[in-house]
Design an enzyme around this catalytic site. Structure first.
Site, mmCIF file in Angstrom:
data_model
loop_
_atom_site.group_PDB
_atom_site.id
_atom_site.type_symbol
_atom_site.label_atom_id
_atom_site.label_comp_id
_atom_site.label_asym_id
_atom_site.label_seq_id
_atom_site.Cartn_x
_atom_site.Cartn_y
_atom_site.Cartn_z
ATOM 1 N N GLU A 1 5.324 3.069 14.750
ATOM 2 C CA GLU A 1 6.462 3.111 13.841
ATOM 3 C C GLU A 1 6.526 1.881 12.938
ATOM 4 O O GLU A 1 7.589 1.318 12.688
ATOM 5 C CB GLU A 1 7.765 3.265 14.629
ATOM 6 C CG GLU A 1 7.840 4.557 15.414
ATOM 7 C CD GLU A 1 9.163 4.743 16.114
ATOM 8 O OE1 GLU A 1 9.668 5.877 16.117
ATOM 9 O OE2 GLU A 1 9.697 3.762 16.671
ATOM 10 N N ASP B 1 9.641 11.806 22.908
ATOM 11 C CA ASP B 1 10.549 10.690 22.622
ATOM 12 C C ASP B 1 11.927 10.924 23.219
ATOM 13 O O ASP B 1 12.878 11.215 22.487
ATOM 14 C CB ASP B 1 10.664 10.480 21.101
ATOM 15 C CG ASP B 1 11.508 9.267 20.737
ATOM 16 O OD1 ASP B 1 11.757 8.427 21.616
ATOM 17 O OD2 ASP B 1 11.929 9.165 19.567
ATOM 18 N N GLU C 1 20.488 8.853 23.014
ATOM 19 C CA GLU C 1 20.056 9.071 21.635
ATOM 20 C C GLU C 1 19.953 10.560 21.303
ATOM 21 O O GLU C 1 20.340 10.987 20.216
ATOM 22 C CB GLU C 1 18.701 8.392 21.413
ATOM 23 C CG GLU C 1 18.109 8.610 20.047
ATOM 24 C CD GLU C 1 16.752 7.940 19.904
ATOM 25 O OE1 GLU C 1 16.117 8.148 18.865
ATOM 26 O OE2 GLU C 1 16.323 7.212 20.834
#
Length: 726
Positions: free
Chosen positions: A313, A387, A415
């Site tokens: 990332e 993820d 998340e």
């Protein structure tokens, strides 16, 4: 040196005062700050009397920093729960008291231990035992004593009698860490409970009381380390003034047996030094890191080491210089080795080039490096290969690297699980992953045995959780988020604990003793994870949330700078069917798992249906085990999840008057949000998939209130926890 504490003539008066203030305090709501460490007065007079008989004094030998903390916590807990007063009596009478100390360092403790018990008590282990009218809290070291004290207070908080008490425990893994994704400006990536509790601007001079209470809470559930900075790291933390700030936090943590760790930005030698490269094989770079590590240990002698996110990332890493992950990790490991530090090198990587299947990338990059890492390096792997999705199969790296220690990384912050508003008991997910059989060394090759090192004989072991705490008064925002923090700590200590056991513990410790409350709270936590997966990503769907902030549904997301950031990349829905084929006819990601694992999942007719669309692309009319078509099963599962939330709300409403008004309203309002958002997820996803398949929702099910264009038009640019861009 010895300390002794006993009940004196003032106990009755003190008990009256404790009763008075406890009763008076019940007029006011519990704001949640005390977490599971409420230490309220034991209200059952018979049980309180039984406890008190064994606690006429506390006798302890030795005066180490952590041992003093243990005595202080015990003294404070007994004062709150029993009204016991402390004096300075130095000589234990060995009748009706508590003997506390480290085996081999306390003659009083050694007198009460058997030879086998002394031999068993190792690092961080404790023994908590009734010995006649006495209680013994013996540790293999001072941290073990502290854990034993907290366990004793926990038993009292749950109103568990001490008859025949005999508990001996040692942690299953060495490194039991919280990972804070906290930035130096106090924003928190994927944080839903306010700002970061670390006030770097006021450190090192100002020590917030919350730092102490944070350390207390972690130690009480066996957490022994904290990474206080974000994995998307900032090199500034290695500047001398920031090392001094970190040292101030370390001084607080140390008293509770907690080591502090930092995230290392790989390009720090360039950003902070005078170097033009961060090549891990460059002698000048290696010298820079060696000097920086020595500078850190000069101020923090028990510094734990580094957590590193590299070449993922956009983060810098060794691959920029044609080097491997092992080259980068080993450079840092060599710098830390003389001081006893470790490197936790994250395996959450994906290259700049779009892959055939993102789920395969970490395996492809790390398995060829097996056996090439230093012995003070542990590879930190997320529980699943994508993820932190609501539900994922276990990551294929667990069991694939037989010569490299593997550290589990769970996410405690939600998340992808409703963020700060949804009640979702994560212990079920943790338990599901930990008990998964990878079959990599035959049947019984569970993830637990990989994480604790027993399967392949790894000496360095660990488990990490991405923190869900912030500056809100109750730490986690949603009150039930505390249960996830608690569950992580308990499972990090003992990965074989059941989710149900943990939920009951938390319910007893967090709410005023009431069997009805305990049953309802345990039921809510137990059922909530299943419901959440059903109304978000049923049958193995994954990564279909909105882009960027990941708040809410977005199965239509198709235009991003990378295909593997979109939703359509993962569900691959078209007029013929839906799902990601990861068998030999597709990406063949299943090949990365053990043969026994592949056998379970490769046949769509036998694959567990909770992972069906993770591993298979199937037609809409595929016949499920129930006899329903895939489309009907998808519709009914989405509805079951939303209906489950309504049942959760109904159950909680039965507790009105059984919990304080502020807590009751707090939880109810969050359940109302969750109910609304569960219906939103259900209707938005079924509207989209219905538009793709051309199929109608069964007539007996509730239809979406709005059309697909409405759901697509919703925008939440200021959703909390968005990753900062720099």
């Amino acid at each position: 040196m010895g300390f002794g504490f006993k009940m004196n003539g003032l106990i009755k008066w003190n008990l009256v005062l404790v009763l008075f203030f406890t009763v008076f305090s019940h007029v006011y709501a519990d704001d949640g700050y005390r977490l599971w460490l409420k230490h309220n007065l034991v209200e059952d007079p018979v049980l309180r009397e039984d406890y008190s008989k064994r606690m006429g004094y506390i006798a302890v030998e030795g005066g180490g920093e952590i041992l003093k903390t243990a005595v202080k916590e015990l003294q404070s807990g007994l004062q709150s729960m029993l009204g016991i007063t402390v004096d300075s009596n130095m000589q234990p009478s060995f009748t009706g008291g508590i003997v506390v100390g480290v085996a081999g360092q306390s003659s009083s403790v050694d007198t009460l231990l058997t030879k086998d018990e002394r031999a068993w008590l190792g690092e961080e282990a404790f023994l908590l035992s009734s010995r006649g009218t006495m209680l013994l809290i013996a540790g293999g070291d001072e941290r073990g004593v502290l854990y034993g004290v907290f366990r004793l207070l926990s038993l009292m908080g749950q109103n568990i009698p001490f008859d025949n008490l005999n508990i001996s425990e040692a942690p299953a893994v060495q490194l039991r860490l919280l990972n804070h994704w906290d930035n130096l400006d106090r924003t928190v990536e994927r944080g839903y409970a306010g700002f970061s509790i670390w006030n770097w601007h006021e450190l090192p001079e100002y020590i917030d009381r919350r730092y102490v209470d944070y350390a207390r809470a972690n130690a009480s559930i066996g957490i022994n380390g904290s990474v206080v900075t974000n994995v998307n790291a900032n090199a500034l933390v290695f500047r001398k003034d920031y090392i001094q700030k970190t040292a101030a936090l370390a001084d607080v943590f140390r008293k509770y047996g907690i080591r502090i760790y930092l995230t290392a930005r790989f390009s720090a030698p360039i950003e902070l030094g005078i170097l033009e490269t961060a090549d891990p094989l460059d002698p000048a770079v290696r010298e820079w890191w060696s000097n920086k590590v020595a500078e850190i240990y000069d101020l923090i002698p028990d510094f734990g080491g580094f957590l590193v996110k590299a070449n993922s990332e956009g983060q810098p890493g060794p691959q920029q210089y044609g080097r491997t992950h092992a080259d980068g990790a080993n450079m840092l490991a060599d710098a830390l080795r003389p001081h006893g530090g470790v490197v936790m090198w994250r395996a959450f990587v994906y290259s700049d080039e779009e892959p055939e299947d993102r789920a395969k990338q970490a395996y492809n990059e790390f398995v060829p490096l097996d056996g090439s890492f230093r012995d003070n390096v542990i590879v930190q792997v997320k529980n699943g290969p994508i993820d932190f999705q609501p539900r994922e199969p276990v990551h294929p790296l667990f069991g694939a690297m037989t010569q490299t220690p593997i550290m589990m990384e769970f996410q405690i912050t939600k998340e992808y699980l409703g963020q700060g508003t949804h009640l979702v008991g994560l212990a079920n997910m943790y338990e599901e992953i930990l008990q998964t059989d990878t079959y990599t060394a035959g049947k019984g090759s569970t993830v637990v045995r990989i994480v604790d090192g027993s399967l392949y004989g790894n000496k360095l072991t660990g488990i990490a959780g991405v923190s869900n705490i912030g500056t809100v008064r109750n730490w986690t925002g949603n009150y039930f988020g505390q249960a996830d923090w608690y569950a992580f700590g308990r499972l990090a200590w003992d990965p074989n604990l059941s989710a149900d056991t943990i939920y009951r513990e938390w319910a007893r410790l967090s709410f005023h003793k009431n069997e009805k409350v305990e049953e309802v709270v345990t039921t809510l936590l137990r059922d909530s994870y299943k419901y959440c997966v059903e109304y978000m990503t049923p049958l193995g769907l994954h990564h279909i949330m909105a882009a960027g902030h990941h708040f809410g549904p977005g199965p239509w997301v198709s235009k991003m700078s990378r295909d593997d950031w979109t939703s359509v990349y993962y569900h691959k829905a078209d007029e013929k069917g839906i799902g990601f084929d990861r068998t030999a006819t597709g990406s063949n990601a299943l090949e990365q798992y053990g043969a026994g694992f592949r056998k379970v999942y490769e046949n769509p007719d036998e694959c567990p249906e909770e992972f069906l669309l993770w591993f298979h692309h199937l037609p809409w009319n595929h016949r499920m085990k129930s006899g329903m078509t895939l489309w009907e099963a998808l519709c009914r599962t989405y509805h079951a999840g939303a209906d489950g939330v309504r049942e959760m709300k109904r159950l909680w409403q039965t507790l009105e008057g059984n919990v304080d008004d502020e807590t009751y309203d707090h939880v109810l309002m969050h359940l109302l949000i969750q109910e609304k958002e569960a219906v939103w997820w259900r209707d938005a996803c079924l509207s989209y998939f219905g538009s793709i398949s051309g199929l109608d929702i069964p007539d007996d099910l509730e239809l979406p209130e709005y059309g697909l264009d409405y759901y697509k038009s919703l925008s939440y640019p200021y959703a909390p926890g968005i990753r900062p861009r720099w």
